[in-house]
Write an enzyme that holds these catalytic residues in place. Sequence first.
Site, PDB file in Angstrom:
ATOM      1  N   ILE A 252       0.872  -1.165   0.000  1.00 50.50           N
ATOM      2  CA  ILE A 252       0.000   0.000   0.000  1.00 50.50           C
ATOM      3  C   ILE A 252       0.910   1.217   0.000  1.00 50.50           C
ATOM      4  CG2 ILE A 252      -2.015  -1.079   1.077  1.00 50.50           C
ATOM      5  CD1 ILE A 252      -1.187  -0.011   3.743  1.00 50.50           C
ATOM      6  N   ASP A 253       0.408   2.330  -0.488  1.00 53.09           N
ATOM      7  CA  ASP A 253       1.235   3.519  -0.659  1.00 53.09           C
ATOM      8  C   ASP A 253       1.776   4.030   0.673  1.00 53.09           C
ATOM      9  OD1 ASP A 253       0.644   3.434  -3.367  1.00 53.09           O
ATOM     10  OD2 ASP A 253      -1.080   4.767  -3.164  1.00 53.09           O
ATOM     11  N   LYS A 254       2.862   4.765   0.603  1.00 53.29           N
ATOM     12  CA  LYS A 254       3.511   5.328   1.793  1.00 53.29           C
ATOM     13  C   LYS A 254       2.513   6.051   2.700  1.00 53.29           C
ATOM     14  CE  LYS A 254       6.656   9.047   3.112  1.00 53.29           C
ATOM     15  NZ  LYS A 254       7.457  10.189   2.627  1.00 53.29           N
TER      16      LYS A 254
END
Length: 302
Positions: free
Chosen positions: A137-139
Amino acid sequence: MKEIEVIITREQNRERLDKLLLPVEADWSRTQIQNLMKQELILVNGEAVKSNYKASEGDVITIKIPDPEVYDIEAEDLQLEIVYEDADVAVINKPKGMVVHPAPGHLTGTLVNGLMHQIKDLSGINGIMRPGIVHRIDKDTSGLLMVAKNDKAHQSLVDQLVAKSVTRKYTALVHGHIAHDKGTVDAPIGRDTRDRQSMNVVDKGKHAVTHFEVRERFGAYTLVECRLETGRTHQIRVHMKFIGHPLVGDPKYGQKKTMDIGGQALHAGVLGFIHPSSGEYLEFEVPLPEPFEQLLSELKKN
């Protein structure tokens, strides 16, 4: 060092070389190509050229791609929240602002650094930079990730992702008032032709489907639950922008005038999968992070 040779066709005549070479490697940007040209790792008919060189039919382009650097990844005590763990899998609640795996520029403080400290065994299918990592999942997205502790479990979880049988539900705050209670976005996603660092809905993109359901409305904002059928890069962010409701706080796909909340308001709150060994369906849920809850409270007050 890998070497690639490209011969310019009639259709490519007079195109800028840095633009023309973008499709050669999927993750290349024009800046990366220009840097290779400056290092004289891209040659035209055996000679170095400037980045604005316009190709001619019959030109022979030689591209030398340096081998990737090998890094020593260190274990760090990051006090990760382990929601579940057994001999095969672990489920982690990743905080907002944490990168999932090391990469140039992010060699410390990543989820992988923390996993190496807290979990004894991790699968090795994805190599030394991504031990145990099955999906990302994105930062600036918080929430649940499944981690594999051996290669058999890893392959089982990957197979479930391919079969679209993994439950992945996200809570997102978006701009605008969504009048209908639920909907589905079925639109292919690929690299943005104008910005190689971003994704977009494109005709030749990969199949991507997001289902969403309205949870609450706050005038100019709507809280939705998004369920992923596929898992493309930045899928929810791209799809919600595509239907005119970009995520609040999103620096890449959001509105120019959006809330400064340190990244998109997106939380992976529900994760379910079939256990690789027992065959039992497991589902986990974690609440919204406190800053997200506080943001919603402020919207309710106003």
